[in-house]
Scaffold this motif. Sequence first.
Motif, PDB file in Angstrom:
ATOM      1  N   GLN A   1      19.638  15.973   5.028  1.00  0.00           N
ATOM      2  CA  GLN A   1      18.820  15.344   4.000  1.00  0.00           C
ATOM      3  C   GLN A   1      18.189  16.425   3.135  1.00  0.00           C
ATOM      4  O   GLN A   1      17.905  17.527   3.620  1.00  0.00           O
ATOM      5  CB  GLN A   1      17.717  14.492   4.631  1.00  0.00           C
ATOM      6  N   ASP A   2      17.972  16.095   1.850  1.00  0.00           N
ATOM      7  CA  ASP A   2      17.277  17.048   0.987  1.00  0.00           C
ATOM      8  C   ASP A   2      15.770  16.923   1.210  1.00  0.00           C
ATOM      9  O   ASP A   2      15.317  16.183   2.093  1.00  0.00           O
ATOM     10  CB  ASP A   2      17.667  16.836  -0.481  1.00  0.00           C
ATOM     11  N   THR A   3      14.995  17.638   0.420  1.00  0.00           N
ATOM     12  CA  THR A   3      13.542  17.643   0.614  1.00  0.00           C
ATOM     13  C   THR A   3      12.909  16.297   0.272  1.00  0.00           C
ATOM     14  O   THR A   3      11.761  16.045   0.647  1.00  0.00           O
ATOM     15  CB  THR A   3      12.898  18.748  -0.231  1.00  0.00           C
ATOM     16  N   ASN A   4      13.644  15.437  -0.435  1.00  0.00           N
ATOM     17  CA  ASN A   4      13.161  14.079  -0.712  1.00  0.00           C
ATOM     18  C   ASN A   4      13.613  13.093   0.359  1.00  0.00           C
ATOM     19  O   ASN A   4      13.450  11.884   0.217  1.00  0.00           O
ATOM     20  CB  ASN A   4      13.642  13.610  -2.093  1.00  0.00           C
TER      21      ASN A   4
ATOM     22  N   ILE B   1      10.204   9.409   9.245  1.00  0.00           N
ATOM     23  CA  ILE B   1       9.702  10.124   8.070  1.00  0.00           C
ATOM     24  C   ILE B   1       8.538  11.032   8.467  1.00  0.00           C
ATOM     25  O   ILE B   1       8.427  12.170   7.995  1.00  0.00           O
ATOM     26  CB  ILE B   1       9.272   9.126   6.976  1.00  0.00           C
ATOM     27  N   GLU B   2       7.693  10.537   9.359  1.00  0.00           N
ATOM     28  CA  GLU B   2       6.563  11.336   9.825  1.00  0.00           C
ATOM     29  C   GLU B   2       7.050  12.605  10.521  1.00  0.00           C
ATOM     30  O   GLU B   2       6.535  13.711  10.275  1.00  0.00           O
ATOM     31  CB  GLU B   2       5.712  10.505  10.787  1.00  0.00           C
ATOM     32  N   LEU B   3       8.073  12.474  11.390  1.00  0.00           N
ATOM     33  CA  LEU B   3       8.619  13.629  12.093  1.00  0.00           C
ATOM     34  C   LEU B   3       9.293  14.610  11.129  1.00  0.00           C
ATOM     35  O   LEU B   3       9.137  15.835  11.246  1.00  0.00           O
ATOM     36  CB  LEU B   3       9.622  13.170  13.147  1.00  0.00           C
ATOM     37  N   LYS B   4      10.029  14.088  10.165  1.00  0.00           N
ATOM     38  CA  LYS B   4      10.765  14.939   9.233  1.00  0.00           C
ATOM     39  C   LYS B   4       9.821  15.649   8.266  1.00  0.00           C
ATOM     40  O   LYS B   4      10.040  16.816   7.918  1.00  0.00           O
ATOM     41  CB  LYS B   4      11.794  14.100   8.475  1.00  0.00           C
ATOM     42  N   ARG B   5       8.778  14.964   7.825  1.00  0.00           N
ATOM     43  CA  ARG B   5       7.793  15.601   6.959  1.00  0.00           C
ATOM     44  C   ARG B   5       7.090  16.740   7.695  1.00  0.00           C
ATOM     45  O   ARG B   5       6.810  17.795   7.120  1.00  0.00           O
ATOM     46  CB  ARG B   5       6.762  14.567   6.471  1.00  0.00           C
ATOM     47  N   ALA B   6       6.828  16.526   8.976  1.00  0.00           N
ATOM     48  CA  ALA B   6       6.200  17.572   9.775  1.00  0.00           C
ATOM     49  C   ALA B   6       7.118  18.782   9.884  1.00  0.00           C
ATOM     50  O   ALA B   6       6.662  19.931   9.822  1.00  0.00           O
ATOM     51  CB  ALA B   6       5.868  17.029  11.163  1.00  0.00           C
ATOM     52  N   CYS B   7       8.408  18.539  10.015  1.00  0.00           N
ATOM     53  CA  CYS B   7       9.393  19.622  10.098  1.00  0.00           C
ATOM     54  C   CYS B   7       9.448  20.399   8.784  1.00  0.00           C
ATOM     55  O   CYS B   7       9.442  21.632   8.773  1.00  0.00           O
ATOM     56  CB  CYS B   7      10.761  19.048  10.444  1.00  0.00           C
ATOM     57  N   LEU B   8       9.486  19.677   7.644  1.00  0.00           N
ATOM     58  CA  LEU B   8       9.563  20.322   6.333  1.00  0.00           C
ATOM     59  C   LEU B   8       8.283  21.080   6.009  1.00  0.00           C
ATOM     60  O   LEU B   8       8.310  22.153   5.410  1.00  0.00           O
ATOM     61  CB  LEU B   8       9.845  19.271   5.256  1.00  0.00           C
TER      62      LEU B   8
ATOM     63  N   LEU C   1      15.536  18.133  14.776  1.00  0.00           N
ATOM     64  CA  LEU C   1      15.359  18.371  13.343  1.00  0.00           C
ATOM     65  C   LEU C   1      15.172  19.864  13.102  1.00  0.00           C
ATOM     66  O   LEU C   1      14.417  20.527  13.820  1.00  0.00           O
ATOM     67  CB  LEU C   1      14.142  17.607  12.819  1.00  0.00           C
ATOM     68  N   GLU C   2      15.853  20.380  12.083  1.00  0.00           N
ATOM     69  CA  GLU C   2      15.744  21.808  11.753  1.00  0.00           C
ATOM     70  C   GLU C   2      15.659  21.982  10.240  1.00  0.00           C
ATOM     71  O   GLU C   2      16.497  21.442   9.500  1.00  0.00           O
ATOM     72  CB  GLU C   2      16.953  22.566  12.285  1.00  0.00           C
ATOM     73  N   PRO C   3      14.666  22.730   9.741  1.00  0.00           N
ATOM     74  CA  PRO C   3      14.583  22.955   8.285  1.00  0.00           C
ATOM     75  C   PRO C   3      15.734  23.844   7.823  1.00  0.00           C
ATOM     76  O   PRO C   3      16.083  24.818   8.489  1.00  0.00           O
ATOM     77  CB  PRO C   3      13.228  23.655   8.126  1.00  0.00           C
ATOM     78  N   LEU C   4      16.325  23.490   6.663  1.00  0.00           N
ATOM     79  CA  LEU C   4      17.404  24.283   6.076  1.00  0.00           C
ATOM     80  C   LEU C   4      16.834  25.109   4.932  1.00  0.00           C
ATOM     81  O   LEU C   4      15.995  24.629   4.165  1.00  0.00           O
ATOM     82  CB  LEU C   4      18.517  23.365   5.564  1.00  0.00           C
ATOM     83  N   ARG C   5      17.285  26.366   4.798  1.00  0.00           N
ATOM     84  CA  ARG C   5      16.746  27.265   3.781  1.00  0.00           C
ATOM     85  C   ARG C   5      17.850  27.811   2.884  1.00  0.00           C
ATOM     86  O   ARG C   5      18.989  28.010   3.315  1.00  0.00           O
ATOM     87  CB  ARG C   5      15.998  28.422   4.450  1.00  0.00           C
ATOM     88  N   GLY C   6      17.476  28.073   1.625  1.00  0.00           N
ATOM     89  CA  GLY C   6      18.396  28.671   0.674  1.00  0.00           C
ATOM     90  C   GLY C   6      18.385  30.182   0.800  1.00  0.00           C
ATOM     91  O   GLY C   6      17.727  30.758   1.675  1.00  0.00           O
TER      92      GLY C   6
END
Length: 353
Positions: free
Chosen positions: A102-105, A140-147, A172-177
């Motif tokens: 998923q993207d940041t949105n 969404i709560e879990l993913k927002r916390a990850c981001l 869940l893992e944050p992806l970086r550019g």
Amino acid sequence: SFEVWNKVMHPDDVKMANARIEQALKDHTELSNEYRIILSTGEIRWINAMGKGIYDESGTPVRMSGICIDITERRSTELALIESEKRFRLALRNAPVSVAIQDTNLVFQWAYNQRTIQPEEVRGKKDTDIFSPEDAEHLIELKRACLTSGKEVRKKIWLTMNGKRLFLDLYLEPLRGDNGQITGIGIATVDLTEQKHVEDALRYSEQNLLQAQELLEAVTKGTDVIIAVQDTNFRYIFFNQTYKEEIRRITGKDLTIGTSMIELFADFPEEQRRSINEWSRVLNGENVYQIVTFGEPGENRRVYQVLHTPIRDTSGAIIAAGEVAYNITRQEQVKDALRETKEYLNNLITYAN
């Protein structure tokens, strides 16, 4: 004529390449095509041929002018990626694992191996489009916390997808550019639903077993009934309090779950041999009924009516042996007293005047 060009082109690509060149000349369009050529050394290279037709005054193509760029390295990387993706998909095909990005949105950009929903039904959507409001809010709560934190998140949760209730191990893992900025979130889930149901069933069975054991203990407490179960290694896996007390009286040792019967009677060789022989017969499938006597005649003497029976699993294999015994010492004492009385009376009658 493509005669010269065809000599350096890979035989498998000649027909396709010539057809595209002819089509580009016919349509007056620019050519951009990838194919293989063979160098004089025999080495095969990938090129990107880009060209444009040159025409005479009547519009008839005279020749094609262009350039060729060596893209062998890039092509090799692409092929390696394709092969890697094939292996990746093969590894996940029959695994209870689903992955997505998923993207940041929190819009799904990619998904694979979804069991209850097709990947094309996921891409371009959000959690609120797929899950129930309650489930979506939690995700969404879990993913927002990850981001927000930039840290991995792992949690086991229940979710409903297409009307099917699933128990998932969510990662869940944050992806970086390249600049280190978070560009999205990687998602991996392992379906533990079947395992969860098995665990719950085992827990329920264990609770029922404990209740049955408690009931059995309550019923036999203070009675002369002793009960015990041994596994195939002669280790106790169940016994009631009356059995434990009798073992303490005989051996002076405290019996615990897992105790070896062989070690328990180590100081009593005769009893050890008798017990091993008896339990072995049961573990080999026999039902053994015996009258067993412990101790010397007198107050310490105990007589038991014993039934040993094999215990089998659902497939019929013997997994343990059970013992149920009843203390008949008092009955034996009465029988001995009656026998003595009978003998006394017989003697009295025989030798009386």
